[in-house]
Design a protein around this motif. Sequence first.
Motif, PDB file in Angstrom:
ATOM      1  N   GLY A 192      35.381  23.048  18.766  1.00 13.45           N
ATOM      2  CA  GLY A 192      35.020  24.444  18.572  1.00 13.45           C
ATOM      3  C   GLY A 192      33.969  24.903  19.551  1.00 13.45           C
ATOM      4  N   VAL A 193      33.359  26.041  19.255  1.00  9.29           N
ATOM      5  CA  VAL A 193      32.345  26.625  20.132  1.00  9.29           C
ATOM      6  C   VAL A 193      31.129  25.713  20.250  1.00  9.29           C
ATOM      7  CG1 VAL A 193      30.762  28.570  20.392  1.00  9.29           C
ATOM      8  CG2 VAL A 193      33.130  28.976  19.700  1.00  9.29           C
ATOM      9  N   GLU A 194      30.796  25.010  19.166  1.00  9.60           N
ATOM     10  CA  GLU A 194      29.644  24.106  19.225  1.00  9.60           C
ATOM     11  C   GLU A 194      29.800  23.105  20.358  1.00  9.60           C
ATOM     12  OE1 GLU A 194      27.262  20.812  16.491  1.00  9.60           O
ATOM     13  OE2 GLU A 194      28.966  21.898  15.640  1.00  9.60           O
ATOM     14  N   GLU A 195      30.995  22.552  20.514  1.00 12.25           N
ATOM     15  CA  GLU A 195      31.227  21.597  21.596  1.00 12.25           C
ATOM     16  C   GLU A 195      31.216  22.291  22.954  1.00 12.25           C
ATOM     17  OE1 GLU A 195      34.463  18.212  22.959  1.00 12.25           O
ATOM     18  OE2 GLU A 195      35.163  19.967  21.852  1.00 12.25           O
ATOM     19  N   ARG A 196      31.868  23.442  23.033  1.00 12.73           N
ATOM     20  CA  ARG A 196      32.041  24.112  24.320  1.00 12.73           C
ATOM     21  C   ARG A 196      30.727  24.666  24.898  1.00 12.73           C
ATOM     22  NH1 ARG A 196      37.564  25.297  25.284  1.00 12.73           N
ATOM     23  NH2 ARG A 196      38.872  24.687  23.517  1.00 12.73           N
ATOM     24  N   THR A 197      29.755  24.918  24.031  1.00 15.54           N
ATOM     25  CA  THR A 197      28.488  25.485  24.517  1.00 15.54           C
ATOM     26  C   THR A 197      27.367  24.460  24.595  1.00 15.54           C
ATOM     27  OG1 THR A 197      27.893  26.158  22.255  1.00 15.54           O
ATOM     28  CG2 THR A 197      29.045  27.781  23.636  1.00 15.54           C
ATOM     29  N   ARG A 198      27.673  23.208  24.291  1.00 15.71           N
ATOM     30  CA  ARG A 198      26.643  22.166  24.388  1.00 15.71           C
ATOM     31  C   ARG A 198      26.364  21.821  25.852  1.00 15.71           C
ATOM     32  NH1 ARG A 198      25.557  18.339  20.110  1.00 15.71           N
ATOM     33  NH2 ARG A 198      25.486  16.707  21.693  1.00 15.71           N
ATOM     34  N   PRO A 248      28.126  16.538  26.806  1.00 13.82           N
ATOM     35  CA  PRO A 248      29.374  16.281  26.073  1.00 13.82           C
ATOM     36  C   PRO A 248      29.111  15.580  24.746  1.00 13.82           C
ATOM     37  CG  PRO A 248      29.555  15.568  28.363  1.00 13.82           C
ATOM     38  CD  PRO A 248      28.109  15.871  28.123  1.00 13.82           C
ATOM     39  N   MET A 249      29.973  15.853  23.774  1.00 16.60           N
ATOM     40  CA  MET A 249      29.901  15.145  22.500  1.00 16.60           C
ATOM     41  C   MET A 249      30.482  13.744  22.658  1.00 16.60           C
ATOM     42  SD  MET A 249      30.876  17.874  19.515  1.00 16.60           S
ATOM     43  CE  MET A 249      29.731  19.169  19.046  1.00 16.60           C
ATOM     44  N   ASP A 250      30.174  12.885  21.708  1.00 21.26           N
ATOM     45  CA  ASP A 250      30.740  11.539  21.699  1.00 21.26           C
ATOM     46  C   ASP A 250      32.206  11.602  21.285  1.00 21.26           C
ATOM     47  OD1 ASP A 250      28.243  10.505  22.322  1.00 21.26           O
ATOM     48  OD2 ASP A 250      27.704  10.213  20.206  1.00 21.26           O
ATOM     49  N   ASP A 251      32.957  10.570  21.652  1.00 20.79           N
ATOM     50  CA  ASP A 251      34.365  10.509  21.251  1.00 20.79           C
ATOM     51  C   ASP A 251      34.514  10.541  19.730  1.00 20.79           C
ATOM     52  OD1 ASP A 251      35.220  10.436  23.849  1.00 20.79           O
ATOM     53  OD2 ASP A 251      35.455   8.254  23.925  1.00 20.79           O
ATOM     54  N   ALA A 252      33.550   9.944  19.031  1.00 16.47           N
ATOM     55  CA  ALA A 252      33.620   9.907  17.566  1.00 16.47           C
ATOM     56  C   ALA A 252      33.588  11.301  16.963  1.00 16.47           C
ATOM     57  CB  ALA A 252      32.473   9.066  17.007  1.00 16.47           C
ATOM     58  N   ASP A 253      32.984  12.268  17.661  1.00 14.61           N
ATOM     59  CA  ASP A 253      32.888  13.621  17.139  1.00 14.61           C
ATOM     60  C   ASP A 253      34.237  14.337  17.095  1.00 14.61           C
ATOM     61  OD1 ASP A 253      30.119  13.671  16.638  1.00 14.61           O
ATOM     62  OD2 ASP A 253      29.708  13.985  18.774  1.00 14.61           O
ATOM     63  N   ARG A 254      35.234  13.769  17.740  1.00 14.41           N
ATOM     64  CA  ARG A 254      36.572  14.368  17.725  1.00 14.41           C
ATOM     65  C   ARG A 254      37.349  14.004  16.470  1.00 14.41           C
ATOM     66  NH1 ARG A 254      37.160  16.569  22.571  1.00 14.41           N
ATOM     67  NH2 ARG A 254      35.818  15.782  24.242  1.00 14.41           N
ATOM     68  N   TYR A 255      36.789  13.090  15.679  1.00 18.72           N
ATOM     69  CA  TYR A 255      37.447  12.638  14.460  1.00 18.72           C
ATOM     70  C   TYR A 255      36.692  13.105  13.215  1.00 18.72           C
ATOM     71  CZ  TYR A 255      40.184   9.471  17.401  1.00 18.72           C
ATOM     72  OH  TYR A 255      41.032   8.945  18.351  1.00 18.72           O
ATOM     73  N   PHE A 256      37.419  13.097  12.118  1.00 15.68           N
ATOM     74  CA  PHE A 256      36.864  13.452  10.812  1.00 15.68           C
ATOM     75  C   PHE A 256      35.746  12.484  10.434  1.00 15.68           C
ATOM     76  CE2 PHE A 256      36.825  12.643   6.262  1.00 15.68           C
ATOM     77  CZ  PHE A 256      36.766  13.913   5.720  1.00 15.68           C
ATOM     78  N   ALA A 257      34.662  13.033   9.900  1.00 15.31           N
ATOM     79  CA  ALA A 257      33.545  12.217   9.432  1.00 15.31           C
ATOM     80  C   ALA A 257      33.091  12.730   8.068  1.00 15.31           C
ATOM     81  CB  ALA A 257      32.385  12.261  10.418  1.00 15.31           C
ATOM     82  N   MET A 258      32.723  11.801   7.185  1.00 10.69           N
ATOM     83  CA  MET A 258      32.324  12.181   5.833  1.00 10.69           C
ATOM     84  C   MET A 258      31.246  11.221   5.335  1.00 10.69           C
ATOM     85  SD  MET A 258      34.755  12.538   2.444  1.00 10.69           S
ATOM     86  CE  MET A 258      35.364  10.842   2.538  1.00 10.69           C
ATOM     87  N   ARG A 259      30.237  11.787   4.689  1.00 12.15           N
ATOM     88  CA  ARG A 259      29.205  10.969   4.053  1.00 12.15           C
ATOM     89  C   ARG A 259      29.647  10.726   2.606  1.00 12.15           C
ATOM     90  NH1 ARG A 259      25.286  14.630   6.727  1.00 12.15           N
ATOM     91  NH2 ARG A 259      24.457  15.265   4.700  1.00 12.15           N
ATOM     92  N   GLY A 260      30.390   9.650   2.437  1.00 12.11           N
ATOM     93  CA  GLY A 260      31.132   9.415   1.211  1.00 12.11           C
ATOM     94  C   GLY A 260      30.332   9.423  -0.076  1.00 12.11           C
ATOM     95  N   ARG A 261      29.204   8.742  -0.093  1.00 17.92           N
ATOM     96  CA  ARG A 261      28.428   8.654  -1.335  1.00 17.92           C
ATOM     97  C   ARG A 261      27.892  10.014  -1.748  1.00 17.92           C
ATOM     98  NH1 ARG A 261      24.936   2.963  -1.122  1.00 17.92           N
ATOM     99  NH2 ARG A 261      26.762   1.567  -0.973  1.00 17.92           N
ATOM    100  N   GLU A 262      27.427  10.779  -0.763  1.00 25.99           N
ATOM    101  CA  GLU A 262      26.934  12.119  -1.084  1.00 25.99           C
ATOM    102  C   GLU A 262      28.065  13.030  -1.526  1.00 25.99           C
ATOM    103  OE1 GLU A 262      23.916  13.749   1.770  1.00 25.99           O
ATOM    104  OE2 GLU A 262      24.375  11.873   2.816  1.00 25.99           O
ATOM    105  N   VAL A 263      29.208  12.913  -0.875  1.00 20.94           N
ATOM    106  CA  VAL A 263      30.363  13.721  -1.250  1.00 20.94           C
ATOM    107  C   VAL A 263      30.758  13.454  -2.696  1.00 20.94           C
ATOM    108  CG1 VAL A 263      32.839  14.063  -0.867  1.00 20.94           C
ATOM    109  CG2 VAL A 263      31.275  14.005   1.072  1.00 20.94           C
TER     110      VAL A 263
END
Length: 332
Positions: A197-203, A206-221
């Motif tokens: 999204g725009v967050e990546e394009r205006t940084r 570059p973002m890390d490769d991991a940022d291209r994938y889904f991430a979730m903080r499971g215990r908090e969720v």
Amino acid sequence: MRRAIIEGIGGWLPPRVVTNDELAARLDTSDEWIRTRTGIRARHVVSDGMLTSQLAVQAGAKALKSAGTDDVDMVVLATTTPDRPCPATAPEVARQLGLTGRPAFDVMAVCTGFLYALATASGLVAAGTADRVLVVGAEAFSTIVDPGDRSAAAVFGDGAGALLLRAGDDGEPGAVGPVTLGSDGALTDLITVRAGGVEERTRPRPMDDADRYFAMRGREVFGHAVTRMTQAALTAVDQAGWRPEDVDRLVGHQANLRILHAVADQLDLPHDRLVIHLDQVGNTAAASIPLALWHANATGRLRPGDRVALTAFGGGATWGATTLTWPALTTV
């Protein structure tokens, strides 16, 4: 009072099935580890070249056939995995269903997306803007999950479910009750795909490769999901004039069996009133509630006259719930 009534239902799953044992063969996991932590035994995933729009078209076509009509005024698609960032996917779904010219748009509220779309469609019907609206939840979530992440790869699957709404009267079976919705942007990073999204394009960097994938903080969720799904369900049940014990079937977002059990416990509902479909398909995000309804209707788990509560929690963070009395629907 003019209300939106469910008159058709459909669902579709990609043919390819990935079992827990198949995942265990390439990841540091096991069938027992996955089942005990999530309740999931298998999931369906898209094959090469298969798009979210194709999943949505298959489910939508079944919902139209279930209702015995192709007279639709509008298409609303809930998805986190559109075919492209731009344009929306819903117009392509409408085109493939022979509904070119009808208004069609996407709604994105991750795993609460279908309830947001249902609320939107119901409001448009109640307002007289449309007489029939096709509401679809479709996801190709496996495409945004890191295949080497055992926790995410084990949880998510792909598929689509759809409901066809028509204008009707308050009190009819299938009338969608008031939908309670909420969000909290302070929890944006709880469930996210940072890149794209725009967050990546205006940084500046570059973002890390991991940022291209889904991430979730499971215990908090887990904690937020149980709390918000329970609170939303209680609000919806109260708005319907019911008590929690009046609910015959609780259809929660199919994220994790332990979350669903915890919500049922908070509502003092026996676990046998839960509709469970995640064991066969995993977490299908915005598609999970309509797919669970479709499967439960087809197998007789949902029967005409059942008092049903729907509740979900998703990224955003977002949450929502509603109620209805289940109508007689044909499953195709």
